[in-house]
Design an enzyme around this catalytic site. Sequence first.
Site, PDB file in Angstrom:
ATOM      1  N   CYS A  48       0.330  -0.984  -0.225  1.00 35.19           N
ATOM      2  CA  CYS A  48      -0.134  -0.423  -0.535  1.00 35.19           C
ATOM      3  C   CYS A  48       1.369   1.132  -0.244  1.00 35.19           C
ATOM      4  O   CYS A  48       1.906   1.767   0.797  1.00 35.19           O
ATOM      5  CB  CYS A  48      -0.748  -0.137   1.516  1.00 35.19           C
ATOM      6  SG  CYS A  48      -1.930   1.795   1.075  1.00 35.19           S
ATOM      7  N   CYS A  51       0.532   2.786   3.789  1.00 31.83           N
ATOM      8  CA  CYS A  51       0.543   2.454   4.773  1.00 31.83           C
ATOM      9  C   CYS A  51       1.684   1.316   4.828  1.00 31.83           C
ATOM     10  O   CYS A  51       2.183   1.134   5.791  1.00 31.83           O
ATOM     11  CB  CYS A  51      -0.214   1.928   5.908  1.00 31.83           C
ATOM     12  SG  CYS A  51      -1.043   0.208   4.905  1.00 31.83           S
ATOM     13  N   CYS A 100      -5.788   1.166   6.663  1.00 32.53           N
ATOM     14  CA  CYS A 100      -5.875   1.895   6.416  1.00 32.53           C
ATOM     15  C   CYS A 100      -6.721   2.960   5.660  1.00 32.53           C
ATOM     16  O   CYS A 100      -7.358   4.131   5.702  1.00 32.53           O
ATOM     17  CB  CYS A 100      -4.330   2.968   5.658  1.00 32.53           C
ATOM     18  SG  CYS A 100      -3.987   3.291   3.869  1.00 32.53           S
ATOM     19  N   CYS A 120      -8.245  -4.073 -10.600  1.00 33.44           N
ATOM     20  CA  CYS A 120      -8.048  -2.583 -11.565  1.00 33.44           C
ATOM     21  C   CYS A 120      -7.426  -2.014 -10.504  1.00 33.44           C
ATOM     22  O   CYS A 120      -8.233  -1.161  -9.881  1.00 33.44           O
ATOM     23  CB  CYS A 120      -8.686  -3.118 -12.428  1.00 33.44           C
ATOM     24  SG  CYS A 120      -7.907  -1.399 -13.285  1.00 33.44           S
TER      25      CYS A 120
HETATM   26 FE    FE Z   1      -3.162   1.315   3.162  1.00 35.11          FE
END
Ligand code: FE
Length: 133
Positions: A48, A51, A100, A120
């Site tokens: 991510c 985070c 997050c 996607c």
């Molecule tokens: Fe995250």
Amino acid sequence: MVKRVEKSDAEWRELLSADQYQVLRSKGTERAFTGEHNNTKTAGTYVCGGCGQPLFSSSTKFDSGSGWPSFYEPIDAVHIEEERDTSYGMVRTEVMCSACDGHLGHVFADGPAPTGLRYCINSLSLKLEADEE
Ligand code: FE
């Protein structure tokens, strides 16, 4: 177990670039074929961009032709959150980071085997941690 990451809006603005913020925190979409990871073939783990939670393995990335990085499954089902999205006159399933709540993209049922799914995902929502050679 997912360790929750909670930040104030001001903290997210400080941490993310304006483009990342627009996608991750305001559910924006990068323009097709413009993202850093659209054509990336590097072996590694996509985490991510907000985070750092691991989200997708490069081994599940495929060339969808859509203009966005596409994966047929997440690294761990509990690392993502899915929600019905009816914005822009479409019924879609939004995909978020479960730690997050950052917006990642959408999942569609027109992907390849073995899952038939196509995650996607915006490049701006991801950071690639390349495997060691
Ligand atoms: Fe995250």
